[in-house]
Design a protein around this motif. Structure first.
Motif, PDB file in Angstrom:
ATOM      1  N   PHE A 235       0.854  -1.184   0.000  1.00 51.19           N
ATOM      2  CA  PHE A 235       0.000   0.000   0.000  1.00 51.19           C
ATOM      3  C   PHE A 235       0.893   1.238   0.000  1.00 51.19           C
ATOM      4  N   THR A 236       0.763   2.062  -1.016  1.00 52.08           N
ATOM      5  CA  THR A 236       1.386   3.378  -0.998  1.00 52.08           C
ATOM      6  C   THR A 236       0.272   4.385  -0.757  1.00 52.08           C
ATOM      7  N   ILE A 237       0.268   5.003   0.431  1.00 52.24           N
ATOM      8  CA  ILE A 237      -0.793   5.934   0.817  1.00 52.24           C
ATOM      9  C   ILE A 237      -0.304   7.354   0.550  1.00 52.24           C
ATOM     10  N   LEU A 238      -1.032   8.083  -0.293  1.00 54.62           N
ATOM     11  CA  LEU A 238      -0.691   9.457  -0.650  1.00 54.62           C
ATOM     12  C   LEU A 238      -1.655  10.399   0.055  1.00 54.62           C
ATOM     13  N   SER A 239      -1.115  11.321   0.842  1.00 54.12           N
ATOM     14  CA  SER A 239      -1.945  12.206   1.660  1.00 54.12           C
ATOM     15  C   SER A 239      -1.405  13.624   1.630  1.00 54.12           C
ATOM     16  N   GLY A 240      -2.189  14.530   2.234  1.00 51.45           N
ATOM     17  CA  GLY A 240      -1.786  15.932   2.346  1.00 51.45           C
ATOM     18  C   GLY A 240      -2.371  16.537   3.601  1.00 51.45           C
ATOM     19  N   ASP A 241      -3.053  17.675   3.479  1.00 51.32           N
ATOM     20  CA  ASP A 241      -3.900  18.270   4.513  1.00 51.32           C
ATOM     21  C   ASP A 241      -3.159  19.048   5.596  1.00 51.32           C
ATOM     22  N   VAL A 242      -2.001  18.568   6.056  1.00 54.26           N
ATOM     23  CA  VAL A 242      -1.461  19.027   7.332  1.00 54.26           C
ATOM     24  C   VAL A 242      -0.475  20.184   7.226  1.00 54.26           C
ATOM     25  N   HIS A 243      -0.056  20.546   6.001  1.00 50.25           N
ATOM     26  CA  HIS A 243       0.841  21.680   5.743  1.00 50.25           C
ATOM     27  C   HIS A 243       2.282  21.397   6.149  1.00 50.25           C
ATOM     28  N   TYR A 244       2.643  20.137   6.233  1.00 48.79           N
ATOM     29  CA  TYR A 244       4.039  19.715   6.325  1.00 48.79           C
ATOM     30  C   TYR A 244       4.123  18.353   5.654  1.00 48.79           C
ATOM     31  N   SER A 245       5.343  17.897   5.367  1.00 48.67           N
ATOM     32  CA  SER A 245       5.529  16.638   4.653  1.00 48.67           C
ATOM     33  C   SER A 245       6.312  15.661   5.516  1.00 48.67           C
ATOM     34  N   PHE A 246       5.963  14.387   5.396  1.00 44.64           N
ATOM     35  CA  PHE A 246       6.668  13.348   6.146  1.00 44.64           C
ATOM     36  C   PHE A 246       6.422  12.004   5.487  1.00 44.64           C
ATOM     37  N   VAL A 247       7.241  11.015   5.876  1.00 41.51           N
ATOM     38  CA  VAL A 247       7.089   9.650   5.367  1.00 41.51           C
ATOM     39  C   VAL A 247       7.286   8.682   6.521  1.00 41.51           C
ATOM     40  N   TYR A 248       6.347   7.748   6.668  1.00 46.34           N
ATOM     41  CA  TYR A 248       6.470   6.636   7.614  1.00 46.34           C
ATOM     42  C   TYR A 248       6.356   5.326   6.845  1.00 46.34           C
ATOM     43  N   ASP A 249       7.222   4.368   7.184  1.00 46.24           N
ATOM     44  CA  ASP A 249       7.013   2.984   6.775  1.00 46.24           C
ATOM     45  C   ASP A 249       6.305   2.294   7.936  1.00 46.24           C
ATOM     46  N   VAL A 250       5.244   1.563   7.651  1.00 41.95           N
ATOM     47  CA  VAL A 250       4.404   0.990   8.703  1.00 41.95           C
ATOM     48  C   VAL A 250       4.305  -0.514   8.519  1.00 41.95           C
ATOM     49  N   GLU A 251       4.496  -1.242   9.621  1.00 36.46           N
ATOM     50  CA  GLU A 251       4.294  -2.687   9.644  1.00 36.46           C
ATOM     51  C   GLU A 251       3.269  -3.004  10.719  1.00 36.46           C
ATOM     52  N   LEU A 252       2.249  -3.768  10.366  1.00 33.16           N
ATOM     53  CA  LEU A 252       1.189  -4.119  11.309  1.00 33.16           C
ATOM     54  C   LEU A 252       1.532  -5.418  12.011  1.00 33.16           C
ATOM     55  N   ARG A 253       1.296  -5.464  13.321  1.00 32.44           N
ATOM     56  CA  ARG A 253       1.536  -6.672  14.102  1.00 32.44           C
ATOM     57  C   ARG A 253       0.314  -7.574  14.049  1.00 32.44           C
ATOM     58  N   GLY A 254       0.534  -8.867  14.116  1.00 36.50           N
ATOM     59  CA  GLY A 254      -0.565  -9.824  14.122  1.00 36.50           C
ATOM     60  C   GLY A 254      -0.017 -11.231  14.028  1.00 36.50           C
ATOM     61  N   HIS A 255      -0.925 -12.186  13.783  1.00 36.08           N
ATOM     62  CA  HIS A 255      -0.502 -13.582  13.687  1.00 36.08           C
ATOM     63  C   HIS A 255       0.378 -13.817  12.468  1.00 36.08           C
ATOM     64  N   SER A 256       0.155 -13.063  11.430  1.00 34.92           N
ATOM     65  CA  SER A 256       0.983 -13.173  10.235  1.00 34.92           C
ATOM     66  C   SER A 256       1.406 -11.774   9.805  1.00 34.92           C
ATOM     67  N   ARG A 257       2.482 -11.714   9.063  1.00 36.20           N
ATOM     68  CA  ARG A 257       3.005 -10.425   8.635  1.00 36.20           C
ATOM     69  C   ARG A 257       2.015  -9.726   7.702  1.00 36.20           C
ATOM     70  N   GLY A 258       1.761  -8.467   7.975  1.00 36.61           N
ATOM     71  CA  GLY A 258       0.832  -7.698   7.159  1.00 36.61           C
ATOM     72  C   GLY A 258       1.499  -7.163   5.915  1.00 36.61           C
ATOM     73  N   PRO A 259       0.791  -6.323   5.178  1.00 39.24           N
ATOM     74  CA  PRO A 259       1.363  -5.753   3.952  1.00 39.24           C
ATOM     75  C   PRO A 259       2.426  -4.709   4.264  1.00 39.24           C
ATOM     76  N   ASP A 260       3.227  -4.390   3.262  1.00 38.36           N
ATOM     77  CA  ASP A 260       4.142  -3.257   3.360  1.00 38.36           C
ATOM     78  C   ASP A 260       3.326  -1.989   3.110  1.00 38.36           C
ATOM     79  N   ILE A 261       3.450  -1.022   4.025  1.00 38.11           N
ATOM     80  CA  ILE A 261       2.677   0.212   3.934  1.00 38.11           C
ATOM     81  C   ILE A 261       3.636   1.401   3.981  1.00 38.11           C
TER      82      ILE A 261
END
Length: 667
Positions: free
Chosen positions: A540-566
């Motif tokens: 998942f590549t999530i494209l956003s705006g709104d906040v008047h600054y820019s940033f990038v996070y890589d996110v991994e979801l915890r669970g029984h199995s590895r989630g998608p790359d976000i």
């Protein structure tokens, strides 16, 4: 650029033919191998001829009369007409091949004048050494540009001009079939706040009124709105309170204080900013003129303005400051028009396209939609959005009947039929859309399909209701990677979200724009369940705006199995920035309070995820938030995930975001 008022007498001396044929456009919208979509704003109804040129095949030529089914003409005034062209092709276009095009017009008010192409009405539409504009349909998304939040009178450069510089640099390689074409973007994604209808500079509003008069836009009826408003829009424009004092048009400010706060953003917002919308757009004509003025240099050239009478000394000083900033903004508009003519442009609304905090919570909706004055303003904004932005995203969603009805009600805006049309727009649920790119582009409507809190009216609404979340899950089925556009970041800055949550509990969500995905339990669980679904895409590549600054996070979801790359990528603003000193403090405090081993991460856990920040290269130590106007550039690998993420700045610099694995935290 001069600013001398265009008076009524001089306007009467000019005939229709003194106006340029095209006021804005062409703007490329959704492009497919077998279908092309164009948008233009023109002086008169026109026949259209489109010629497509490829090196490897014969040209394709299409002539569309004004009665042709693939061309919709919307008349908004005596001298303003919109051409909405949704053209099926006889022969599909190839991928990864440069397509030059010539778009010619034969104006109905110039019988016998013949066809006129861009060399007549937009001689600066092409890049250097090019005789025609063009585009390329990408078989795979190797890069795209994205951003949000473009306020004309903000004292910074314009990210769309930076985007144009990027295209200018790479157009030769894009046309060379043997060269590396990976740099040419598949699309320009504008994820909200394409206009600021609630934060308008005095000179901009003055120019809007001059354009309205020059083009003869409809004189909207205002006398049925239960207020002390003038009877018509033209009387409103001449009222002494029309500049910097528009709150005075409410019927009784004290009795309707709640309406003033939710509609005009009059509440102080000490944590983030203090916005006062004293020049808020009101009429349909004002919204339509605003779009022309932020997308094209032409409307600025047909009017001259001077400051209005009756300004206080403080207002006059503000007017002059705003005027100086707007002069610089206007110098870049020819490049913006050129950019829009070479890339497919995807758009979605956010609050400022309509009004600040639009549909923030149930209390807001009940107050704003329950009053005929605010309901009309919101409806005018949504109507203008449909015509200028929404239609080109998803043309098939807007039936011929709906466009025909729009054409009819534009003739007499403000009457009962017009208000009935606005009621239909309020219930319309097809603002979201999907473009068949690879990876596909899915654009969410996080403004009109909200999950309202049943517990308390002041609590923030969820950005998607359950039905919309379910629709998203179905749209994702069977896809391996996806580009997901959410105006607000799904994974935001934790400290700022904590402050928003705190002030919401204190009953003051308007103070901090408490609109974030995790604010509503139902929506938060819904979107995270989408990510965790066993048939969800891998990337998942999530494209956003709104906040008047820019940033990038890589996110991994915890669970029984590895989630998608976000990848949560936020690019904001195109021409707007956060208060610098305040953002510096928030950025530093966020990193200190929520360091990888900080116990606050466990005390304030959100939804069980690992967050890896990326540092904008070249910023001070510890900074993770980039406070600079520009445009986001995402370059993708062969699997559909980001390979490099950066921000292009108007001064020509490029800031790359670098992953900081050692600063990852469990959240």
């Amino acid at each position: 650029m001069t600013f001398e008022y265009w008076n009524h007498q001089s306007r009467q001396m000019l005939d229709t033919h003194s106006l340029p044929p095209v006021f804005a456009g062409p703007i490329l919208r959704r492009l497919e191998t077998a279908r092309l979509t164009f948008w233009l704003a023109v002086r008169a109804p026109a026949d259209v001829k489109i010629e497509l040129f490829l090196e490897s095949s014969d040209p394709q030529t299409y002539e569309l009369s004004k009665e042709h089914a693939t061309q919709n003409i919307i008349t908004a005034g005596d001298h303003l007409h919109y051409l909405l062209i949704d053209l099926p092709l006889n022969q599909p276009l190839p991928y990864d091949t440069w397509v030059s095009y010539r778009l010619s017009l034969q104006m109905m008010d110039e019988v016998g004048a013949g066809w006129q192409d861009h060399t007549v009405w937009a001689p600066d539409l092409c890049y250097e050494n090019q005789s025609l504009p063009g585009f390329m349909l990408r078989s795979k998304v190797t890069s795209l540009l994205h951003g949000s939040c473009r306020k004309p009178h903000h004292q910074s450069g314009d990210g769309l001009v930076a985007a144009d510089k990027f295209l200018e640099k790479h157009i030769q390689s894009a046309q060379n079939q043997e060269a590396d074409q990976g740099k040419w973007p598949a699309a320009l994604v504008m994820s909200g706040d394409q206009i600021y209808s609630d934060d308008v500079a005095g000179p901009m509003l003055r120019t809007i009124h001059a354009v309205i008069e020059r083009l003869g836009l409809g004189d909207e009826q205002l006398d049925r709105l239960e207020s002390r408003n003038p009877e018509t829009a033209s009387q409103l424009y001449r009222d002494r309170d029309t500049y910097y004092r528009r709150e005075n048009f409410l019927p009784n400010l004290e009795k309707n204080r709640a309406l003033w706060l939710v509609l005009f953003g009059g509440a102080e917002k000490p944590i983030f900013t203090a916005d006062h919308a004293h020049n808020h757009l009101i009429t349909l004509a004002e919204f339509l003129a605003m779009y022309l003025l932020v997308w094209s240099p032409v409307p600025w050239s047909i009017v001259d303005i001077t400051p209005p009478d009756g300004l206080t000394e403080e207002e006059a000083e503000l007017y002059e400051r705003e005027q100086n900033i707007l002069k610089e903004f206007v110098t870049g508009l020819s490049k913006v028009r050129r950019l829009f003519a070479h890339l497919p442009v995807a758009m979605i609304f956010d609050d400022h396209d309509v009004t600040d905090d639009w549909n923030l919570n149930r209390d807001w909706e009940e107050t704003a939609y329950g009053h005929p004055f605010s309901r009309r303003i919101i409806g005018n904004a949504l109507c203008a959005y449909m015509l200028n932005q929404g239609w080109g995203n998803r043309p098939e969603a807007f039936s011929g009947e709906m466009l025909s009805q729009m054409n009819q009600v534009f003739q007499t805006p403000g009457n009962n039929a017009y208000d009935e049309f606005l009621d239909e727009l309020f219930s319309f649920e097809k603002w979201d859309y999907q473009w068949q790119l690879d990876p596909p582009l899915l654009v969410l409507d996080t403004r009109t399909r909200r999950w309202r809190s049943e517990r308390a009216g002041y609590l923030p609404s969820g950005l998607l209701d359950w039905e919309a979340v379910t629709d998203l899950q179905r749209a994702l089925h069977g896809k391996h990677s996806v580009l997901l556009v959410s105006a607000a970041p799904i994974f935001g800055v934790k400290l700022i979200e904590t402050l928003q949550k705190l002030l919401t509990y204190m009953g003051k969500p308007l103070m901090v724009d408490a609109e974030y995905w995790m604010a509503h339990p139902g929506t938060a669980d819904g979107i995270l369940n989408v990510f965790r679904h066993r048939k969800t895409p891998d990337r998942f590549t999530i494209l956003s705006g709104d906040v008047h600054y820019s940033f990038v996070y890589d996110v991994e979801l915890r669970g029984h199995s590895r989630g998608p790359d976000i990848w949560q990528i936020c690019s904001s603003g195109i021409k707007n920035e956060f208060p610098a000193k305040l953002l510096d403090k928030l950025d530093h405090l966020n990193r200190w309070l929520y360091a990888p081993r900080s116990p606050l991460n466990w005390l304030t856990k959100r939804r069980g995820m690992k967050v890896i920040p990326r540092k904008p290269v070249g910023t001070h130590h510890g900074r993770r938030l980039l406070n600079a106007s520009g445009i986001g550039l995402v370059e993708f690998d062969k699997h559909g995930g980001p390979e490099q993420i950066s921000q292009l700045l108007p001064d020509g610099n490029q800031v790359v975001f670098v992953r900081r694995e050692e600063e990852a935290r469990w959240d």
